[in-house]
Design an enzyme around this catalytic site. Structure first.
Site, PDB file in Angstrom:
ATOM      1  N   LYS A 177       0.763  -1.161  -0.033  1.00 60.12           N
ATOM      2  CA  LYS A 177      -0.044   0.147  -0.078  1.00 60.12           C
ATOM      3  C   LYS A 177       0.939   1.242  -0.002  1.00 60.12           C
ATOM      4  O   LYS A 177       1.472   1.766   0.897  1.00 60.12           O
ATOM      5  CB  LYS A 177      -0.950   0.058   1.376  1.00 60.12           C
ATOM      6  CG  LYS A 177      -2.160   0.447   1.047  1.00 60.12           C
ATOM      7  CD  LYS A 177      -2.207   2.074   0.750  1.00 60.12           C
ATOM      8  CE  LYS A 177      -2.179   3.207   1.942  1.00 60.12           C
ATOM      9  NZ  LYS A 177      -1.849   4.601   1.610  1.00 60.12           N
ATOM     10  N   GLU A 252       9.556   1.526  10.554  1.00 64.36           N
ATOM     11  CA  GLU A 252      10.769   2.597  10.430  1.00 64.36           C
ATOM     12  C   GLU A 252       9.989   3.799  10.432  1.00 64.36           C
ATOM     13  O   GLU A 252       8.973   4.295   9.651  1.00 64.36           O
ATOM     14  CB  GLU A 252      11.104   2.433   8.739  1.00 64.36           C
ATOM     15  CG  GLU A 252      11.815   1.091   8.607  1.00 64.36           C
ATOM     16  CD  GLU A 252      13.323   0.944   9.547  1.00 64.36           C
ATOM     17  OE1 GLU A 252      13.831   1.898   9.975  1.00 64.36           O
ATOM     18  OE2 GLU A 252      13.878  -0.317   9.407  1.00 64.36           O
ATOM     19  N   CYS A 286      13.804  10.703   6.674  1.00 64.40           N
ATOM     20  CA  CYS A 286      13.210  10.382   8.146  1.00 64.40           C
ATOM     21  C   CYS A 286      14.824  10.517   8.996  1.00 64.40           C
ATOM     22  O   CYS A 286      14.753  10.759  10.003  1.00 64.40           O
ATOM     23  CB  CYS A 286      13.106   8.946   8.293  1.00 64.40           C
ATOM     24  SG  CYS A 286      14.058   7.923   7.329  1.00 64.40           S
ATOM     25  N   GLU A 385       9.854  16.275  14.725  1.00 62.17           N
ATOM     26  CA  GLU A 385      10.368  16.179  13.338  1.00 62.17           C
ATOM     27  C   GLU A 385       9.471  17.332  12.518  1.00 62.17           C
ATOM     28  O   GLU A 385       8.307  17.283  12.725  1.00 62.17           O
ATOM     29  CB  GLU A 385       9.765  14.884  12.885  1.00 62.17           C
ATOM     30  CG  GLU A 385      10.208  14.624  11.883  1.00 62.17           C
ATOM     31  CD  GLU A 385      10.059  13.143  11.021  1.00 62.17           C
ATOM     32  OE1 GLU A 385       8.755  12.661  11.286  1.00 62.17           O
ATOM     33  OE2 GLU A 385      10.981  12.251  10.779  1.00 62.17           O
TER      34      GLU A 385
HETATM   35  P1  NAD Z   1       2.264   8.667   7.240  1.00 62.18           P
HETATM   36  O1  NAD Z   1       2.312   7.847   8.783  1.00 62.18           O
HETATM   37  O2  NAD Z   1       1.223   9.877   7.387  1.00 62.18           O
HETATM   38  O3  NAD Z   1       1.893   7.769   6.187  1.00 62.18           O
HETATM   39  C1  NAD Z   1       2.607   6.364   5.788  1.00 62.18           C
HETATM   40  C2  NAD Z   1       1.770   5.698   5.188  1.00 62.18           C
HETATM   41  O4  NAD Z   1       0.687   5.059   6.351  1.00 62.18           O
HETATM   42  C3  NAD Z   1       0.984   5.974   4.122  1.00 62.18           C
HETATM   43  O5  NAD Z   1       0.912   5.029   2.990  1.00 62.18           O
HETATM   44  C4  NAD Z   1      -0.354   6.086   4.664  1.00 62.18           C
HETATM   45  O6  NAD Z   1      -1.469   6.218   3.626  1.00 62.18           O
HETATM   46  C5  NAD Z   1      -0.467   5.256   5.624  1.00 62.18           C
HETATM   47  N1  NAD Z   1      -1.604   4.985   6.724  1.00 62.18           N
HETATM   48  C6  NAD Z   1      -2.169   6.408   7.312  1.00 62.18           C
HETATM   49  N2  NAD Z   1      -2.917   6.189   8.041  1.00 62.18           N
HETATM   50  C7  NAD Z   1      -3.006   4.657   8.361  1.00 62.18           C
HETATM   51  C8  NAD Z   1      -3.726   3.947   9.029  1.00 62.18           C
HETATM   52  N3  NAD Z   1      -4.594   4.379  10.050  1.00 62.18           N
HETATM   53  N4  NAD Z   1      -3.502   2.841   8.924  1.00 62.18           N
HETATM   54  C9  NAD Z   1      -2.513   2.281   8.103  1.00 62.18           C
HETATM   55  N5  NAD Z   1      -1.964   2.846   7.444  1.00 62.18           N
HETATM   56  C10 NAD Z   1      -2.164   4.184   7.301  1.00 62.18           C
HETATM   57  O7  NAD Z   1       3.773   9.081   6.956  1.00 62.18           O
HETATM   58  P2  NAD Z   1       4.213  10.091   5.590  1.00 62.18           P
HETATM   59  O8  NAD Z   1       3.685  11.351   5.962  1.00 62.18           O
HETATM   60  O9  NAD Z   1       3.678   9.119   4.523  1.00 62.18           O
HETATM   61  O10 NAD Z   1       5.751   9.782   5.768  1.00 62.18           O
HETATM   62  C11 NAD Z   1       6.372  10.822   6.667  1.00 62.18           C
HETATM   63  C12 NAD Z   1       7.059   9.977   7.842  1.00 62.18           C
HETATM   64  O11 NAD Z   1       7.611   8.678   7.550  1.00 62.18           O
HETATM   65  C13 NAD Z   1       7.975  10.809   8.697  1.00 62.18           C
HETATM   66  O12 NAD Z   1       7.831  10.660   9.867  1.00 62.18           O
HETATM   67  C14 NAD Z   1       9.235  10.043   8.501  1.00 62.18           C
HETATM   68  O13 NAD Z   1      10.127  10.250   9.255  1.00 62.18           O
HETATM   69  C15 NAD Z   1       9.001   8.685   8.437  1.00 62.18           C
HETATM   70  N6  NAD Z   1       9.938   7.939   7.428  1.00 62.18           N
HETATM   71  C16 NAD Z   1      10.611   7.037   8.077  1.00 62.18           C
HETATM   72  C17 NAD Z   1      11.711   6.276   7.389  1.00 62.18           C
HETATM   73  C18 NAD Z   1      12.594   5.441   8.200  1.00 62.18           C
HETATM   74  O14 NAD Z   1      13.283   4.574   7.484  1.00 62.18           O
HETATM   75  N7  NAD Z   1      12.737   5.290   9.344  1.00 62.18           N
HETATM   76  C19 NAD Z   1      11.895   6.387   6.003  1.00 62.18           C
HETATM   77  C20 NAD Z   1      11.057   7.314   5.453  1.00 62.18           C
HETATM   78  C21 NAD Z   1       9.959   8.040   6.096  1.00 62.18           C
END
Ligand code: NAD
Length: 491
Positions: A177, A252, A286, A385
Site C-alpha cells: 500500500k 521504520e 527520516c 520532526e
Molecule cells: P504517514 O504515517 O502519514 O503515512 C505513511 C503510510 O501510512 C501512508 O501510506 C499512509 O497512507 C498510511 N496510513 C495512514 N494512516 C494509516 C492507518 N490508520 N493505517 C494504516 N496505514 C495508514 O507518514 P508519511 O507522512 O507518509 O511519511 C513521513 C514519515 O515517514 C515521517 O515521520 C518520516 O520520518 C517517516 N519515514 C521514516 C523512514 C525510516 O526509514 N525510518 C523512512 C521514510 C519516512
C-alpha cells in the site's frame, strides 16, 4: 500512468470505483486520478497473496529461482530508469538527479537481495550446540508468510523496494500500500512484476488512502507480518492493529537526528555535509540531521557560512536543470512546515535565513532552505520532526554537553559527528542512542548496512542481511539421536 489496482496478477478497478487526485507539487496541477482501493480490495489482494503463499510455487522455489525474478525486476527497473525517475519527480517533486539516484538504488536493492536469496540455498543450516549429546539441533529459516507493506511518499519506489525485495527474496508474498501522495511508481512496479512473469498473487499493489486501504490491511487476520514506514502516530496505530492477532511487525518511523560538529572541523566540509543532511530531498528524509550542534568556539563561523550557502541553493521544479531544492510534496506538508516555523519563532527561535516562499515562485509548494537558531531545548522546533528543509542550530560547550543534547530526544534513528579527532568521533558514535551514526559525513545510505532506529524511531532493521531477517521465521529442528530408550515413562 496506471489507472487500476494490481491484484492476483491482473489489473482491476477498485471495488468501490473511486479515485483520488495525484498533484504535481511544482505546478499544483492534478496530473492523474489514481485508483482508490478500500477494504474490499484489500480483502481480494490478501486472499490472492494468501493463496500464492499457501498453494503457489513462490515459497517453494529455491532461493536461486526467486533470485532470477529479482534480477529480472532489477533489469526492468534499469531499462525504465529515466521514465520511473520522471514519474517520481512529478509525484514527489524531488530534483531529477536525486530521482535517478533513487531508481538506481531500487535496481541495486533488488540485485542485492537476489544475492541473499541465492545464499539461502548454499548457506548450511546452522547447527546449535546442545548441552545434551543425545540430541542434535539445527536451525532452518522459512518465509514468514503474507506481508502487508505500507510505505510513505518521500522515496516512493525506494521505500517500497526496501520491503518488497527482501520479502520476495525470503519467499513471502505481499500486499503493498503506497502513500496516497505518491502512488505512481508503485503501480509501475506492478507492471514490471507482470512483465517479468512473477507468479500471480505474489505481489499485489493497492493504492488508496491510509484509513481506507492502509487500516484494513493492518487489521486483516490473514496477514502474517506488517512492515511499515511512516510517521510515529501512524506507526502506533499499525502496532496496535498488529497486537490484535499478534502479527509480526517492523516499523521504520521518524527522527530528529543530531549532527555534532566539533570546532576542529573544516568549516567548508562541515557546511557541505550539514546541508546534505537537511536539504537533500527537501529535508523530507527520516534520518535528516535536522538538529545541528556546533562547538561554541566555531558556532558563529559555521552558522554564518551555513546561512550564506543555504541562501544560494537553487530552488525550482525537479525537472529544471540545476535545481537543488524542489517543492515540498503536498499542500498539507507545506502548510505543516510553515506552521512549525511560525511556532518555533513564537517560542523564541530566530530565522537566520529562509522561513517562507521564495519571492520568484508564486505557484508550487516551494519553500526556502531555512536555518533557525537561538531556540530553547524545550521548544517544539528543536524536539519535533518537521520533515522539511528546516535546520535548527545550537551551540554546545564540550563533548559531554553535545552527547547529552543529542540524546535528549524521544527519537533515535540517526546521528552524525564531525571532528578531525577520530578517536573522539568513535567515542561519540558509541555514546549516541541511535541506530545509524555517520562519522565526518551525513546521510550516505548503503543497501548492505542495517537501517533502523532506537527509541520511538522504530522496531527492527531494514537493509542488509537484517532486512532479510525481517521476513524469515526461525525454526529449530531437534532430533533424538541416541539408540537408548528415552526412559521417562517406560523404563
Ligand atoms: P504517514 O504515517 O502519514 O503515512 C505513511 C503510510 O501510512 C501512508 O501510506 C499512509 O497512507 C498510511 N496510513 C495512514 N494512516 C494509516 C492507518 N490508520 N493505517 C494504516 N496505514 C495508514 O507518514 P508519511 O507522512 O507518509 O511519511 C513521513 C514519515 O515517514 C515521517 O515521520 C518520516 O520520518 C517517516 N519515514 C521514516 C523512514 C525510516 O526509514 N525510518 C523512512 C521514510 C519516512
Amino acid at each position: 500512468m496506471q489507472t487500476q489496482l494490481f491484484i492476483d496478477g491482473h489489473w482491476t478497478a477498485p471495488a468501490a470505483g473511486g479515485t483520488f487526485p495525484v498533484v504535481d507539487p511544482a505546478t499544483e496541477r492534478v496530473i492523474h486520478q489514481a485508483p482508490a482501493g478500500t477494504a474490499a480490495d484489500i480483502d481480494r489482494a490478501v486472499a490472492a497473496a494468501r493463496r500464492a503463499f499457501d498453494e503457489g510455487p513462490w515459497p517453494r522455489l529455491s532461493g536461486t529461482e526467486r533470485a532470477g525474478y529479482l534480477r529480472a525486476i532489477a533489469a526492468a527497473v534499469t531499462a525504465r530508469r529515466e521514465e520511473l525517475a520522471r514519474l517520481e519527480v512529478l509525484d514527489n517533486g524531488k530534483p531529477l538527479p536525486e530521482a535517478l539516484w533513487d531508481i538506481d538504488d531500487v535496481a541495486g536493492c533488488f540485485g542485492f537481495y537476489a544475492g541473499l536469496a541465492e545464499k539461502l540455498d548454499t548457506d548450511p543450516d546452522e547447527v546449535v550446540a546442545l548441552a545434551d549429546a543425545r540430541f542434535s539441533s539445527s536451525v532452518v529459516l522459512e518465509p514468514m508468510g503474507v506481508v502487508g507493506a505500507i510505505v510513505p511518499w518521500n522515496y516512493p519506489l525506494l521505500m517500497a523496494t526496501w520491503k518488497v525485495a527482501p520479502a520476495l527474496a525470503a519467499g513471502c508474498t505481499l500486499v503493498l500500500k503506497p502513500s496516497e501522495l505518491t502512488p505512481l511508481t508503485a503501480l509501475e512496479l506492478g507492471a514490471i512484476a507482470e512483465e517479468v512473469g512473477l507468479p500471480p498473487g505474489v505481489l499485489n499493489i493497492v493504492t488508496g488512502l491510509g484509513p481506507e486501504a492502509g487500516a484494513p490491511l493492518t487489521s486483516h487476520p490473514a496477514v502474517d507480518k506488517l512492515a511499515f514506514t511512516g510517521s510515529v502516530p501512524t506507526g502506533r496505530k499499525v502496532m496496535a492493529a498488529a497486537a490484535a492477532d499478534i502479527k509480526k511487525v517492523s516499523l521504520e518511523l521518524g527522527g530528529k537526528s543530531p549532527f555534532i560538529v566539533f570546532a576542529d572541523s573544516d568549516i567548508e566540509k562541515a557546511v557541505e555535509w550539514i546541508m546534505f543532511g537537511i536539504f537533500w530531498n527537501q529535508g523530507q528524509v527520516c534520518s535528516a540531521t535536522s538538529r545541528v550542534l556546533i562547538e561554541a568556539s566555531a558556532y558563529d563561523a559555521v552558522l554564518e557560512r551555513l546561512a550564506a550557502e543555504a541562501a544560494r541553493i537553487r530552488i525550482g521544479s525537479g525537472l529544471e536543470e540545476g535545481t537543488l531544492l524542489g517543492p515540498i510534496v503536498s499542500r498539507g506538508q507545506y502548510d505543516k512546515i510553515l506552521a512549525a516555523i511560525a511556532r518555533g519563532v513564537e517560542q523564541g527561535a530566530r530565522i537566520v535565513t529562509g522561513g517562507g516562499r521564495p519571492a520568484d515562485r508564486n505557484v508550487g509548494y516551494f519553500l526556502q532552505p531555512t536555518v533557525l537558531a537561538d531556540m530553547d531545548e524545550t521548544s517544539e522546533v528543536w524536539r519535533e520532526e518537521i520533515f522539511g528543509p528546516v535546520v535548527c542550530v545550537k551551540p554546545f560547550t564540550d563533548e559531554a554537553d553535545a552527547v547529552r543534547m543529542a540524546n535528549d530526544s524521544r527519537f533515535g534513528l540517526a546521528g552524525a559527528v564531525m571532528s578531525k579527532d577520530l578517536v573522539r568521533c568513535e567515542r561519540v558514535a558509541r555514546a549516541l542512542r541511535a541506530g545509524i551514526v555517520w562519522i565526518n559525513c551525513s546521510q550516505p545510505t548503503f543497501t548492505e548496512a542495517p537501517w533502523g532506529g532506537y527509541k520511538q524511531s522504530g522496531i527492527g532493521r531494514e537493509l542488509g542481511r537484517w532486512g532479510l531477517s525481517n521476513y524469515l521465521e526461525v525454526k529449530q529442528i531437534t532430533r533424538y539421536e541416541s539408540d537408548d530408550p528415552w526412559g521417562w515413562y517406560i523404563r
